[in-house]
Structure formats: structure tokens, C-alpha cells
Design a protein around this motif. Structure first.
Motif, short mmCIF file in Angstrom:
data_model
loop_
_atom_site.label_atom_id
_atom_site.label_comp_id
_atom_site.label_asym_id
_atom_site.label_seq_id
_atom_site.Cartn_x
_atom_site.Cartn_y
_atom_site.Cartn_z
N PRO A 335 0.84 -1.21 0.00
CA PRO A 335 0.00 0.00 0.00
C PRO A 335 0.87 1.25 0.00
CG PRO A 335 0.13 -0.94 2.21
CD PRO A 335 0.81 -1.91 1.29
N PRO A 336 0.29 2.39 -0.36
CA PRO A 336 1.05 3.65 -0.28
C PRO A 336 1.52 3.92 1.14
CG PRO A 336 -0.98 3.93 -1.53
CD PRO A 336 -1.06 2.57 -0.89
N ALA A 337 2.57 4.69 1.25
CA ALA A 337 3.07 5.04 2.58
C ALA A 337 2.00 5.79 3.36
CB ALA A 337 4.33 5.89 2.46
N ALA A 338 1.88 5.47 4.64
CA ALA A 338 0.90 6.12 5.50
C ALA A 338 1.57 6.53 6.80
CB ALA A 338 -0.28 5.19 5.78
N PRO A 339 2.40 7.57 6.74
CA PRO A 339 3.16 7.94 7.94
C PRO A 339 2.27 8.47 9.05
CG PRO A 339 3.38 9.63 6.26
CD PRO A 339 2.66 8.47 5.63
N PRO A 340 2.61 8.18 10.29
CA PRO A 340 1.85 8.76 11.40
C PRO A 340 2.09 10.27 11.46
CG PRO A 340 3.80 7.64 12.21
CD PRO A 340 3.71 7.33 10.74
N ASP A 341 1.31 10.95 12.27
CA ASP A 341 1.42 12.40 12.38
C ASP A 341 2.63 12.74 13.26
OD1 ASP A 341 0.95 15.07 12.30
OD2 ASP A 341 -0.65 15.06 13.79
N ILE A 342 3.81 12.69 12.64
CA ILE A 342 5.06 12.89 13.37
C ILE A 342 5.87 13.96 12.65
CG2 ILE A 342 7.28 11.84 13.97
CD1 ILE A 342 5.82 9.22 14.37
N ALA A 343 6.42 14.88 13.42
CA ALA A 343 7.33 15.88 12.89
C ALA A 343 8.76 15.46 13.18
CB ALA A 343 7.05 17.25 13.51
N LEU A 344 9.67 15.79 12.29
CA LEU A 344 11.06 15.45 12.49
C LEU A 344 11.62 16.19 13.70
CD1 LEU A 344 12.31 15.58 8.77
CD2 LEU A 344 11.70 13.56 10.13
N ALA A 345 12.50 15.50 14.44
CA ALA A 345 13.07 16.08 15.65
C ALA A 345 14.53 15.64 15.77
CB ALA A 345 12.29 15.63 16.89
N PRO A 346 15.38 16.47 16.35
CA PRO A 346 16.77 16.08 16.56
C PRO A 346 16.87 14.77 17.33
CG PRO A 346 16.50 18.41 17.00
CD PRO A 346 15.12 17.85 16.80
N GLY A 347 17.74 13.88 16.85
CA GLY A 347 17.90 12.58 17.48
C GLY A 347 17.24 11.45 16.73
N MET A 348 16.38 11.76 15.75
CA MET A 348 15.81 10.72 14.90
C MET A 348 16.89 10.24 13.93
SD MET A 348 11.97 12.06 14.01
CE MET A 348 10.72 12.20 15.29
N LEU A 349 16.86 8.95 13.64
CA LEU A 349 17.88 8.35 12.77
C LEU A 349 17.21 7.60 11.63
CD1 LEU A 349 20.95 7.81 12.41
CD2 LEU A 349 20.61 5.70 13.73
N PHE A 350 17.70 7.84 10.42
CA PHE A 350 17.15 7.21 9.22
C PHE A 350 18.26 6.55 8.41
CE2 PHE A 350 14.26 10.65 10.24
CZ PHE A 350 13.01 10.09 10.04
N GLU A 351 17.86 5.59 7.62
CA GLU A 351 18.66 5.12 6.50
C GLU A 351 17.93 5.58 5.24
OE1 GLU A 351 21.48 3.08 4.04
OE2 GLU A 351 21.54 3.70 6.14
N LEU A 352 18.55 6.44 4.47
CA LEU A 352 18.00 6.84 3.18
C LEU A 352 18.80 6.12 2.10
CD1 LEU A 352 17.32 10.68 3.49
CD2 LEU A 352 15.85 8.75 4.11
N HIS A 353 18.12 5.33 1.28
CA HIS A 353 18.83 4.61 0.21
C HIS A 353 18.00 4.57 -1.08
CE1 HIS A 353 16.27 1.50 1.79
NE2 HIS A 353 17.16 0.94 2.60
N PRO A 354 17.84 5.72 -1.74
CA PRO A 354 17.15 5.71 -3.04
C PRO A 354 17.88 4.80 -4.02
CG PRO A 354 18.34 7.77 -2.71
CD PRO A 354 18.38 7.05 -1.41
N ASN A 355 17.14 4.20 -4.91
CA ASN A 355 17.71 3.18 -5.79
C ASN A 355 16.86 3.04 -7.04
OD1 ASN A 355 15.73 0.65 -5.21
ND2 ASN A 355 16.03 1.89 -3.38
N LEU A 356 17.49 2.62 -8.12
CA LEU A 356 16.81 2.41 -9.39
C LEU A 356 17.42 1.19 -10.08
CD1 LEU A 356 16.94 6.08 -10.75
CD2 LEU A 356 14.91 4.96 -9.80
N PHE A 357 16.57 0.31 -10.61
CA PHE A 357 17.03 -0.81 -11.43
C PHE A 357 16.20 -0.79 -12.70
CE2 PHE A 357 17.98 -1.92 -7.06
CZ PHE A 357 19.28 -2.41 -7.14
N VAL A 358 16.88 -0.53 -13.81
CA VAL A 358 16.20 -0.34 -15.10
C VAL A 358 16.69 -1.38 -16.09
CG1 VAL A 358 15.67 1.27 -16.95
CG2 VAL A 358 16.08 2.13 -14.63
N PRO A 359 15.82 -2.30 -16.54
CA PRO A 359 16.25 -3.31 -17.51
C PRO A 359 16.87 -2.67 -18.75
CG PRO A 359 14.05 -3.80 -16.68
CD PRO A 359 14.40 -2.45 -16.17
#
Length: 391
Positions: A335-359
């Protein structure tokens, strides 16, 4: 390489007290937290909550943590884990009791109704013995306590990032050894373990046109050759804290098409980083990455495949609540992303890994550990993001 000291018992006690305060506000006298061991790696969410609250890792076995205002009780599923629990977690009351007897043993411990965490991953045979507790979930409340990392957690995550960098730094020499990809993975994963990681799982795609994340020996038989693309992902834990990253390159010059893919992915990452600032909506990160993809003109390319562009990172590989803001694109039925009602705050940690695979063109992926600070994003990996060229 400096490794952060193990987390002290007083920190786990403080976390449990914060959770108990939330449980008491909802009329509960205790909390029951079920968790699998770390052997499932990224495949378990319950392990992260249990590790956050107790420091316990049952490895291939499960455990139950019963928290009351008076004490914290650890129930181990396997008798072979009891000696280790006695040695490592003397701050907990240990119960060397099998799961079928957990419920009856709890009768003398819980003074009243208890909330639950992790019961969604509990095996049905055990789950059935816990009625009516099984429906009193407190997972979201526990997850909110983990949204912002404290100083101890951040020390461990930074050390885990340094271990990822160690593996990235050794990849070039490993590729030149002319061995199959699975042997290269094994050597690098062993290096991570020898350097302090509890576990390490890598994926290594080596092909003229990278097609997807290849993890297992049956799909990683390729011997590096001139003209191959190389995509390398690392996910490991240090004292239960995840470190994660992806880097890419080519053996010999990259083709113009592959260079263009790498540039598109870099633009997607930059867009995501640009959306990270305190007070900004959590959903803005995914929206920015998707906007950059739309600008590339590849969003509607026939056969385009990609996995999730990011997720939360912490005691779970996909930290709860934060990860819900990123759709799992690799699963066409997700399903589409359905993020909770959260604002970004100092101390939050993410892994961002955009990617593309094109035949017909190839693949590209970049993964960064990103900490939210008062001034914006702080990328924890030191390895350059630009595609490497190995000769």
C-alpha cells in the motif's frame, strides 16, 4: 577501531520506567514484551523492542519480558540460553521456563492487567495461552519512546557506521581477488564480526547491468569482470544498534547510461536530505525523493524496479513508525506510505537509500545513515558517495 561501551543496566531501567508510566496512564499494572532473538536479523520487529527495554538477545530463541513497578522478569524460551542470561542480565529476574508455562508463571507476578508489546510476532500456540492480555497492545507507545535516540544510542550507531565504512574500504581489494561474490561477502562479513559486530548481512550485486539486491550464495556466483557494475549493501548490529549503508561503482569506466542512473539516485538522496529539518513533516522526506524521481523521467519507465527509499534505523532494522513513511516499492502490492502524524526532531535516525534498477541500463543505489540534528541532516558514513571505479 573504537567501539562504544555496552549499555548500562540503569539505562534499560530508565526506559522501562518511562514505558510503565505510559502503561499506568492507560490503566495497566504491567507490560509484557515478547521478542524473537537476533537470528532473524532484519526479519524481526519484536526483537528491537525487547532489546531496547532489556538488552537481552535470545539469538535463535524467543523471550518474554514482564515489567512491573517492582521488577523486570525475563522468561527465556530455551534452557540453553539460561546460563548466558544469568551472566549478562543479572539486573533482571530470570525465569528458566518454557513458553507453555509462561502464562501460569506470570499469575504470581502480575498484580493486575498488563499491556503487550510484540505479540503480533508471537507464535500462535503461545499467543493462545495469553488471552485476554493478547489484545492490549502498547506497541505504538513503546515505538514513540524510541523515536529520538539518546546519547548512548548515538554513540553505538556512530560506531556501527564506522564498521560499515571499514567494509566499504576493503571492498576494492576484495573485488581484485577475482573470487565469486559470495566469497567476498563471507570475508567482509567475517571482518565485521571480528571487529565487534554481533551480526552482519551484506548484499553484493556484480553484473554488467545490476538488477537487484543479491544476498545468497545461489545468486552471488559472479566473479568480478571488467565492465561489471558493483552494488554493495551492508547491514550490521553493534550492541543491538543497527548500522547500514550502500555504496556502488564499476570495474573499469562506467557507461554513460550507468553514470546517468547514479546521478539520478544522487539527486534523489540530495532531495531527501534537503527535506530533513526539525519540525518538518516526516512524510516530506519520501515526497522529496519521489519528486526528484519524477524529474528524472524514469518514474514511468517500463520494468523499473526499486526497493524502499528509506526507513527508520535503531534497535530494529526498520524502526517502527518512522519506516511507515516509506513505501516498499519492490512489492508491487504494497500500500502507499501512510506515515503517522510525526514531525522530524533532533535525534531521529534514518537510512536513506534511493535506488533504481532499469532493464537494459543497469542499477544504482546509495545508502546513508542520516541523523536529524538542530541544524539539519548529519550523514554518519565517512565513505564518499560518488561511484568508485576499480581497475
Amino acid at each position: 577501531m573504537p567501539i562504544a561501551e555496552p549499555t548500562g543496566p540503569h539505562i534499560f531501567a530508565r526506559r522501562r520506567a518511562a514505558l510503565m508510566a505510559r502503561a499506568a496512564a492507560r490503566g495497566f499494572d504491567g507490560v509484557l514484551a515478547f521478542g524473537h532473538g537476533s537470528a532473524l536479523g532484519a526479519g524481526s520487529h519484536s526483537h528491537g523492542a525487547l532489546r531496547y527495554l532489556s538488552g537481552w538477545d535470545g539469538h535463535e530463541s524467543a523471550a518474554l519480558l514482564a515489567i512491573t513497578h517492582q521488577a523486570a522478569h525475563l522468561f527465556v524460551a530455551s534452557p540453553f540460553m539460561a546460563p548466558l542470561a544469568r551472566m549478562q542480565r543479572s539486573d533482571l529476574v530470570l525465569h528458566d521456563v518454557r513458553p507453555q508455562a509462561w502464562r501460569s508463571t506470570l499469575a504470581g507476578i502480575l498484580p493486575g492487567p498488563a499491556a503487550t508489546i510484540g505479540f503480533g510476532e508471537m507464535p500462535a500456540q503461545i499467543h493462545a495461552t495469553f488471552a485476554p492480555h493478547a489484545d492490549a497492545a502498547l506497541d505504538d507507545e513503546a515505538a514513540r519512546l524510541r523515536l529520538v535516540k539518546d546519547a548512548t544510542e548515538l554513540r553505538h550507531h556512530r560506531a556501527a557506521a564506522a564498521l560499515c565504512d571499514l567494509l566499504f574500504g576493503r571492498l576494492g581489494d576484495a573485488l581484485l581477488s577475482r573470487r565469486p561474490a559470495w566469497e567476498i561477502q563471507l570475508d567482509l562479513e567475517t571482518l565485521a564480526r571480528r571487529s565487534g559486530a554481533e551480526q552482519c548481512r551484506t548484499w553484493l550485486t556484480i553484473a554488467p547491468q545490476a538488477d537487484y539486491c543479491r544476498y545468497w550464495p545461489a545468486e552471488t556466483q559472479q566473479v568480478p569482470q571488467a565492465g561489471d557494475q558493483v552494488l554493495f549493501g551492508v547491514a550490521l548490529t553493534l550492541d543491538g544498534h543497527w548500522g547500514h549503508g550502500i555504496r556502488m561503482g564499476a570495474i573499469g569506466p562506467m557507461t554513460p547510461e550507468q553514470r546517468a542512473l547514479a546521478d539520478h539516485v544522487a539527486a534523489m538522496l540530495d532531495a531527501g536530505l534537503g527535506a530533513i529539518r526539525p519540525g518538518a513533516p516526516l512524510a516530506g522526506i519520501e515526497a522529496a525523493i519521489e519528486g526528484a524521481l519524477a524529474d528524472s523521467g524514469l518514474a514511468t519507465h517500463p520494468g523499473l524496479r526499486r526497493f524502499r527509499s528509506g526507513h527508520g534505523l535503531g534497535f530494529s532494522y526498520e524502526e517502527p513508525l518512522l519506516t511507515e513513511a516509506f513505501r516498499q516499492h519492490f512489492d508491487q502490492g504494497a500500500p502507499p506510505a501512510a506515515p503517522p502524524d510525526i514531525a522530524l526532531a533532533p535525534g531521529m535516525l534514518f537510512e536513506l537509500h534511493p535506488n533504481l534498477f532499469v532493464p537494459g541500463l543497469g542499477g544504482a543505489a546509495i545508502g546513508e545513515m542520516v541523523l536529524v540534528t538542530p541544524d539539519g541532516p548529519d550523514c554518519l558514513l565517512a565513505t564518499p558517495r560518488a561511484p568508485a571505479v576499480w581497475t
